[in-house]
Design a protein around this motif. Structure first.
Motif, PDB file in Angstrom:
ATOM      1  N   SER A 148      -4.144  -6.796  -6.885  1.00 27.22           N
ATOM      2  CA  SER A 148      -3.150  -7.695  -7.468  1.00 27.22           C
ATOM      3  C   SER A 148      -1.783  -7.020  -7.558  1.00 27.22           C
ATOM      4  N   THR A 149      -0.745  -7.775  -7.224  1.00 24.92           N
ATOM      5  CA  THR A 149       0.685  -7.395  -7.194  1.00 24.92           C
ATOM      6  C   THR A 149       1.061  -6.561  -5.964  1.00 24.92           C
ATOM      7  N   LYS A 150       0.095  -6.140  -5.157  1.00 30.32           N
ATOM      8  CA  LYS A 150       0.398  -5.279  -4.004  1.00 30.32           C
ATOM      9  C   LYS A 150       0.604  -6.114  -2.733  1.00 30.32           C
ATOM     10  N   LEU A 151       0.956  -5.431  -1.645  1.00 27.00           N
ATOM     11  CA  LEU A 151       1.209  -6.100  -0.365  1.00 27.00           C
ATOM     12  C   LEU A 151      -0.045  -6.780   0.175  1.00 27.00           C
ATOM     13  N   SER A 152       0.118  -7.971   0.686  1.00 27.96           N
ATOM     14  CA  SER A 152      -0.996  -8.669   1.321  1.00 27.96           C
ATOM     15  C   SER A 152      -1.333  -8.005   2.659  1.00 27.96           C
ATOM     16  N   PRO A 153      -2.610  -8.061   3.066  1.00 26.40           N
ATOM     17  CA  PRO A 153      -3.035  -7.437   4.315  1.00 26.40           C
ATOM     18  C   PRO A 153      -2.875  -8.360   5.510  1.00 26.40           C
ATOM     19  N   VAL A 154      -2.475  -7.811   6.632  1.00 25.89           N
ATOM     20  CA  VAL A 154      -2.351  -8.614   7.853  1.00 25.89           C
ATOM     21  C   VAL A 154      -3.269  -8.098   8.961  1.00 25.89           C
ATOM     22  N   SER A 155      -4.166  -7.178   8.617  1.00 25.01           N
ATOM     23  CA  SER A 155      -5.182  -6.706   9.563  1.00 25.01           C
ATOM     24  C   SER A 155      -6.423  -6.300   8.785  1.00 25.01           C
ATOM     25  N   ALA A 156      -7.528  -6.181   9.487  1.00 25.31           N
ATOM     26  CA  ALA A 156      -8.776  -5.751   8.852  1.00 25.31           C
ATOM     27  C   ALA A 156      -8.627  -4.350   8.264  1.00 25.31           C
ATOM     28  N   TYR A 157      -7.826  -3.517   8.907  1.00 27.18           N
ATOM     29  CA  TYR A 157      -7.649  -2.137   8.462  1.00 27.18           C
ATOM     30  C   TYR A 157      -6.810  -2.075   7.186  1.00 27.18           C
ATOM     31  N   ASP A 158      -5.904  -3.037   7.003  1.00 26.63           N
ATOM     32  CA  ASP A 158      -5.165  -3.139   5.744  1.00 26.63           C
ATOM     33  C   ASP A 158      -6.127  -3.454   4.596  1.00 26.63           C
ATOM     34  N   VAL A 159      -7.089  -4.343   4.855  1.00 25.66           N
ATOM     35  CA  VAL A 159      -8.088  -4.698   3.834  1.00 25.66           C
ATOM     36  C   VAL A 159      -8.878  -3.450   3.449  1.00 25.66           C
ATOM     37  N   TYR A 160      -9.281  -2.672   4.455  1.00 22.15           N
ATOM     38  CA  TYR A 160     -10.041  -1.451   4.209  1.00 22.15           C
ATOM     39  C   TYR A 160      -9.226  -0.461   3.374  1.00 22.15           C
ATOM     40  N   ASP A 161      -7.926  -0.369   3.612  1.00 22.06           N
ATOM     41  CA  ASP A 161      -7.071   0.553   2.868  1.00 22.06           C
ATOM     42  C   ASP A 161      -7.189   0.344   1.360  1.00 22.06           C
ATOM     43  N   ASP A 162      -7.326  -0.906   0.937  1.00 20.68           N
ATOM     44  CA  ASP A 162      -7.438  -1.184  -0.496  1.00 20.68           C
ATOM     45  C   ASP A 162      -8.868  -1.054  -1.013  1.00 20.68           C
ATOM     46  N   PHE A 163      -9.825  -1.614  -0.286  1.00 20.16           N
ATOM     47  CA  PHE A 163     -11.171  -1.765  -0.851  1.00 20.16           C
ATOM     48  C   PHE A 163     -12.222  -0.802  -0.302  1.00 20.16           C
TER      49      PHE A 163
END
Length: 315
Positions: A148-163
């Protein structure tokens, strides 16, 4: 990019089946849409919805967008009106979210709507999410797949960076084409844009043939919090950087090329700029710059959405 991650899957029939089965069991998944990647769970499941809020560290008063495959499925949960049908016919499936009145017999988890009498719904166009929605008997609550409040992901690897491995399944559907979140329009009274997106107010007014409301609204959908879309470093709008460890986001041909200059679109194309915004902000953070300075971006069309994201990121 070579996939070295155990929970990122390229999309195919086997992965489709695996993802649908997991969602039916009440688990969450990182899924691609044409706007940004979403954190998806069964919108009828209290457990799944609670886990979305928990994993994102999302405030309970910030409702989720519910994603549907078609009108028949959505009709169970919301009441349609003439303004909705006009916009649906023009823009759906696509990057627009509608806030509508919730049906009394709706099976949506009240947590997903923050106990409001309204629901934010969307009909995404990305082939992966549509394939998944066709095979589930429930809609998907699906905010952006980030903290929450952070940059939205535009790739699967962005999702991995957070979770990381906290998500068992992240489906790689390529880079999100649009790159910013959907336009949100409240249709429960006089139409009002709650969050600007790639579909601008001028286009919506042309379809509805009426002016939009400018009145302030309580939080009825995502994107209305003051602080949002933060890259994790300070964002300063309308100034040039003074130090070499500060990045400069620019737009158009007139800006020189420099190692700390990042151009959203050399062609001065606002749609291209929108699709590059989060990619560039993530890149700047990964390169180790301490601050982001931003040149003036035109506020017409998609530029309004870009400036909305930058202003909230600067809070």
């Amino acid at each position: 990019m070579e996939n070295i991650y155990s929970n990122i899957y390229s999309f195919n029939k086997k992965v489709l089946k695996k993802t649908v089965k997991s969602l039916k069991q009440g688990n969450l998944a990182g899924l691609p849409t044409e706007t940004v990647y979403g954190l998806a769970g069964n919108a009828y499941s209290k457990r799944a919805v609670r886990n979305i809020f928990r994993l994102k560290k999302r405030p309970k008063n910030n409702p989720l967008i519910i994603h549907y495959n078609n009108l028949k499925n959505a009709r169970q949960d919301v009441s349609f009106n003439s303004d909705f049908f006009k916009l649906y016919k023009k823009f759906c499936p696509g990057p627009i979210t509608f806030v509508l009145k919730r049906n009394k017999k709706s099976k949506l988890s009240p947590i997903s709507t923050s106990n409001l009498k309204t629901v934010a719904i969307r009909f995404p166009s990305h082939k992966v999410i549509r394939s998944i929605l066709k095979l589930t008997s429930f809609p998907l609550a699906m905010p952006s797949a980030n903290f929450s409040t952070k940059l939205s992901p535009v790739s699967a690897y962005d999702v991995y960076d957070d979770f990381k491995e906290n998500l068992k399944i992240i489906v790689d559907g390529g880079s999100s084409k649009i790159g910013i979140e959907s336009t949100v329009v409240d249709l429960t009274g006089k139409p009002k844009i709650l969050r600007p997106g790639i579909i601008c107010s001028k286009e919506i007014k042309a379809i509805l043939k009426k002016n939009l409301s400018n009145k302030k609204s309580k939080i009825k959908s995502p994107g209305m919090m003051k602080k949002h879309y933060s890259p994790g470093i300070p964002v300063i709008i309308g100034q040039k950087p003074k130090k070499i460890d500060h990045a400069y986001i620019v737009f158009g041909k007139k800006h020189k090329k420099n190692f700390n200059y990042f151009n959203l679109s050399q062609k001065a194309d606002l749609k291209e700029a929108a699709s590059n915004l989060y990619k560039i902000m993530r890149k700047i953070k990964k390169y180790g710059f301490k601050k982001i300075f931003v040149a003036k971006i035109p506020s017409s069309g998609p530029g309004k959405a870009i400036n909305d994201r930058l202003i909230r990121a600067s809070k």
